[in-house]
Design an enzyme around this catalytic site. Structure first.
Site, PDB file in Angstrom:
ATOM      1  N   HIS A 175      -2.499   1.074 -10.157  1.00 24.81           N
ATOM      2  CA  HIS A 175      -1.166   1.501  -9.721  1.00 24.81           C
ATOM      3  C   HIS A 175      -0.234   1.426 -10.928  1.00 24.81           C
ATOM      4  O   HIS A 175       0.475   0.433 -11.119  1.00 24.81           O
ATOM      5  CB  HIS A 175      -0.671   0.596  -8.586  1.00 24.81           C
ATOM      6  CG  HIS A 175       0.589   1.074  -7.938  1.00 24.81           C
ATOM      7  ND1 HIS A 175       0.851   0.892  -6.599  1.00 24.81           N
ATOM      8  CD2 HIS A 175       1.680   1.717  -8.432  1.00 24.81           C
ATOM      9  CE1 HIS A 175       2.040   1.403  -6.305  1.00 24.81           C
ATOM     10  NE2 HIS A 175       2.570   1.895  -7.405  1.00 24.81           N
ATOM     11  N   GLU A 185      -2.850   4.935  -7.423  1.00 22.03           N
ATOM     12  CA  GLU A 185      -1.687   4.804  -6.551  1.00 22.03           C
ATOM     13  C   GLU A 185      -0.420   4.976  -7.378  1.00 22.03           C
ATOM     14  O   GLU A 185      -0.394   4.634  -8.565  1.00 22.03           O
ATOM     15  CB  GLU A 185      -1.633   3.414  -5.910  1.00 22.03           C
ATOM     16  CG  GLU A 185      -2.785   3.078  -5.015  1.00 22.03           C
ATOM     17  CD  GLU A 185      -2.653   1.683  -4.419  1.00 22.03           C
ATOM     18  OE1 GLU A 185      -3.391   1.384  -3.463  1.00 22.03           O
ATOM     19  OE2 GLU A 185      -1.823   0.890  -4.910  1.00 22.03           O
ATOM     20  N   HIS A 237      -2.816  -4.070   1.190  1.00 22.48           N
ATOM     21  CA  HIS A 237      -1.667  -4.931   0.919  1.00 22.48           C
ATOM     22  C   HIS A 237      -1.814  -6.254   1.676  1.00 22.48           C
ATOM     23  O   HIS A 237      -1.759  -6.295   2.895  1.00 22.48           O
ATOM     24  CB  HIS A 237      -0.316  -4.301   1.263  1.00 22.48           C
ATOM     25  CG  HIS A 237       0.800  -4.874   0.435  1.00 22.48           C
ATOM     26  ND1 HIS A 237       1.161  -4.360  -0.792  1.00 22.48           N
ATOM     27  CD2 HIS A 237       1.596  -5.940   0.628  1.00 22.48           C
ATOM     28  CE1 HIS A 237       2.148  -5.071  -1.302  1.00 22.48           C
ATOM     29  NE2 HIS A 237       2.425  -6.051  -0.461  1.00 22.48           N
TER      30      HIS A 237
END
Length: 239
Positions: A43, A70, A191
């Site tokens: 990410h 991401e 998450h």
């Protein structure tokens, strides 16, 4: 079986804290695959406080499993990077500038037209798309109208409530997943999933295609070793 994609951002954070190249992020990407991960997730953020854009380009060269990038598609630099690198999957996250970590999904109703536009850019390039979503029926229905291939359920709420009422914690996610599946969407999740709550989540989301886990897995690896941690997480996905 649900795939495990290991997010290696935290390994890059450790490297960046001292400069140099220790730990070696590219070697880490090679090793997590060798140790059994089904994919590698990164990410990148504009300040490159963990994964650098140059890391993403180098990781692409050594990927033997799946590569998931991401990030915030409202940053043109991110869009350009994804189109250049051509990962297997791009996961679009509505981050704000300077945000420590992702903390909410897209409002797929409000941003429907924008998401349609951006998703089409990546799909035309042959990249599978996934968008971060909260477990809210209206948001899932809205996601199906954007043309995305998958959604990624944002699981912080589940993780927060798991220790006090796991049945209640997973219920909205099971409902959201069932709705997504009925609308033809693939389902990812991520998450705050960890060794303790992953198995229960996976058991109650039978349509789950992939989980992306970084922080908890890397923390566990400090005590258990990286290979052992990956195998223990994969074991939680068996049911």
């Amino acid at each position: 079986m649900t795939k495990l994609s290991v997010n290696i951002n935290k390994i890059a954070t450790l490297r960046n804290s001292r400069g140099g190249n220790n730990p070696d992020v590219i070697k880490a990407a090679i090793d997590v695959q060798k140790f059994g991960a089904d994919g590698v997730t990164v990410h990148p953020r504009p300040d490159e406080r963990h994964i650098r854009y140059s890391d993403v380009r180098e990781i692409k060269k050594i990927i033997t499993t799946e590569f998931n990038i991401e990030g915030n598609c409202r940053e043109q630099k991110f869009v350009d990077l994804v189109l250049e690198v051509q990962p297997d999957q791009v996961t679009l996250v509505p981050d704000e500038l300077g945000q420590i970590t992702s903390d909410h999904g897209w409002d797929t109703v409000k941003h429907k037209d924008y998401l349609i536009e951006m998703i089409s850019v990546f799909k035309k390039a042959g990249i599978r798309t996934s968008i971060f979503c909260d477990p809210v029926e209206a948001m899932i229905i809205g996601a199906a109208k954007t043309g995305t291939d998958r959604i990624e359920l944002y699981t912080e709420g589940y993780a927060r409530e798991f220790s006090t009422n796991r049945e209640k914690a997973v219920r909205p996610y099971a409902t959201a997943a069932a709705t997504a599946h009925s609308l033809g969407l693939g389902i990812n999740a991520g998450h705050d999933l960890d060794m303790h709550n992953l198995g229960w989540f996976s058991k109650h989301i039978p349509e789950l295609k992939e989980v992306s886990i970084g922080h908890a897995l890397i923390c566990d690896a400090l005590y258990l070793g990286l290979e052992n941690a990956i195998q223990l997480y994969k074991r939680q996905l068996l049911h």
